[in-house]
Design a protein around this motif. Sequence first.
Motif, short mmCIF file in Angstrom:
data_model
loop_
_atom_site.label_atom_id
_atom_site.label_comp_id
_atom_site.label_asym_id
_atom_site.label_seq_id
_atom_site.Cartn_x
_atom_site.Cartn_y
_atom_site.Cartn_z
N ILE A 43 -1.63 -3.04 -8.19
CA ILE A 43 -1.12 -2.07 -7.22
C ILE A 43 -0.94 -0.77 -8.00
O ILE A 43 -0.05 -0.64 -8.83
CB ILE A 43 0.18 -2.52 -6.56
CG1 ILE A 43 -0.11 -3.76 -5.71
CG2 ILE A 43 0.77 -1.41 -5.70
CD1 ILE A 43 1.11 -4.39 -5.09
N THR A 44 -1.80 0.15 -7.78
CA THR A 44 -1.78 1.40 -8.54
C THR A 44 -1.67 2.55 -7.57
O THR A 44 -1.51 2.37 -6.37
CB THR A 44 -3.08 1.57 -9.34
OG1 THR A 44 -4.15 1.68 -8.41
CG2 THR A 44 -3.32 0.39 -10.24
N ASP A 45 -1.78 3.75 -8.13
CA ASP A 45 -1.78 4.93 -7.28
C ASP A 45 -2.96 4.95 -6.32
O ASP A 45 -2.95 5.64 -5.32
CB ASP A 45 -1.85 6.18 -8.16
CG ASP A 45 -0.45 6.66 -8.52
OD1 ASP A 45 0.49 5.98 -8.10
OD2 ASP A 45 -0.33 7.68 -9.18
N GLN A 46 -4.01 4.21 -6.67
CA GLN A 46 -5.18 4.20 -5.80
C GLN A 46 -4.88 3.50 -4.48
O GLN A 46 -5.69 3.52 -3.58
CB GLN A 46 -6.37 3.51 -6.47
CG GLN A 46 -6.53 3.80 -7.95
CD GLN A 46 -6.82 5.25 -8.26
OE1 GLN A 46 -6.44 6.13 -7.50
NE2 GLN A 46 -7.47 5.51 -9.35
N LYS A 47 -3.74 2.82 -4.42
CA LYS A 47 -3.35 2.21 -3.16
C LYS A 47 -2.76 3.23 -2.20
O LYS A 47 -2.06 2.88 -1.26
CB LYS A 47 -2.33 1.09 -3.40
CG LYS A 47 -2.85 -0.06 -4.22
CD LYS A 47 -3.52 -1.16 -3.42
CE LYS A 47 -2.54 -1.94 -2.55
NZ LYS A 47 -3.23 -3.02 -1.83
N LYS A 48 -3.00 4.48 -2.45
CA LYS A 48 -2.52 5.52 -1.55
C LYS A 48 -3.69 6.39 -1.13
O LYS A 48 -4.70 6.42 -1.82
CB LYS A 48 -1.48 6.39 -2.27
CG LYS A 48 -0.17 5.70 -2.49
CD LYS A 48 0.91 6.71 -2.84
CE LYS A 48 0.82 7.13 -4.27
NZ LYS A 48 1.95 7.92 -4.73
N PRO A 49 -3.55 7.11 -0.03
CA PRO A 49 -4.59 8.10 0.27
C PRO A 49 -4.74 9.04 -0.92
O PRO A 49 -3.80 9.24 -1.68
CB PRO A 49 -4.03 8.85 1.49
CG PRO A 49 -3.03 7.94 2.08
CD PRO A 49 -2.48 7.10 0.96
N PHE A 50 -5.90 9.60 -1.06
CA PHE A 50 -6.17 10.39 -2.26
C PHE A 50 -6.87 11.69 -1.89
O PHE A 50 -7.44 11.84 -0.82
CB PHE A 50 -7.06 9.61 -3.23
CG PHE A 50 -8.43 9.35 -2.66
CD1 PHE A 50 -8.67 8.27 -1.84
CD2 PHE A 50 -9.48 10.24 -2.90
CE1 PHE A 50 -9.92 8.06 -1.29
CE2 PHE A 50 -10.73 10.03 -2.35
CZ PHE A 50 -10.95 8.93 -1.54
#
Lengths: 267, 151
Positions: A43-50
């Motif tokens: 679960i990283t920052d990539q689990k957010k819209p970018f």
Amino acid sequence: MSLARWALRTAAVEALKGQTLVGANVLDSEFTALSIHPDGSIITDQKKPFIMVYTDDGKAGDRENKPRDIWQNGVIDVVLEFGIATPMMEVNEETGESFITGIELPVTDAAMELTLDLIDRQITAALTGTSAWADIWKDVSDHVVEIERRRVARAENGVRIAGRQTRIAVMAKPDPVPGTAGAGSTWHRFRDAIDANLPALSAIATQFIDDPTADLSVDQIIASRGMTTAAAEHLGMLPYHSTEPDSVISDPQTEQDMTVVGQNGSE
Amino acid sequence: MVARYEQYQTMAIEAVDAVMSEDIRHLPLIDGVKDTSRPQLVFSAVARIGAAESRNMQGGHSDEWSARVSASGGELHVAHWRAGQGADELWVPALDRGDNGDVTVSEPDTELFIRKGDKVRLIDRPAQPFFEVLSITRRRYGRAILHLGDA
């Protein structure tokens, strides 16, 4: 040239951080894949819209009167890609519902589009805002030539995803000849902002933007126009016989008594 | 697949699914919100999760889009099912595992259908990943297929 590209990218990334729905998830030229597959352990920052920022092709036209001035940037495409995919949201383990953080709407196709509309607007507000980074971003170019917006939405290949691409073609300022970027110039403000906020990049920033020389030298003028030595000599910018010793006038005299001799020899 | 071998195919599906299937929790949703008209159920199916594949946002590999997303998706192959009323509806038997290990499988209840947009959770797997039902294929022989997207 390259300095303007770097400045446009970094200034955009820094100006956008924290100013949109994606928070700090603003990426600079990331060309590896954003890993969002649900193996549950990552679960990283990539689990957010970018938002991803990169500078694409550039082209400098109208070269007639600037024969070898390759410091010009001309038009550079600054590309902002932003997207949202279903795995980028946390799932309620009891109900299976996912909500888009920030707008608190359940994940439907319409909500995903609306989210992207909001991010688009937030991007524009951040880049035209008054922050120091936005000011640098604006100052690197003289004007915006063209804005193109593209859209994708799909639910194949294992994920439901919606994305936008905003392509801003800017007429960028020419890169400075080494030693000519003055203390208050865009370029020096960029270097100061790097020193203040991104110290890891300070060393490379000094290679891009060195300290200005006290005086503008002939060599800098020649470099700025991409002149050959011969052309510079012909224009009187360099000594014509550069291998000969300089002529020195050591004892200039003004002739006091002048005798004007007429054509026929009479005084 | 031809009807000539139907009984063998049926036997093969029974044998394979008995080994390969796993428990799946169905999470009914309507427009992304919990659908209270349909109860959650557990059913049994063979889950095939794809290898994560990196594509750009258009789903291809062109250079026009640079951001790449790696997603796997997958499929659920359901052996025991009946067609629901809508094209995207699938009735499945609910599975109940008792405390003593007994398994009760109930016949499809007309209320217990799976629909596109629902979520499923692979509860037998580590981390129990969620997937979204992107579409349903009912026209294959033997098993129905739920096409899954990462969620």
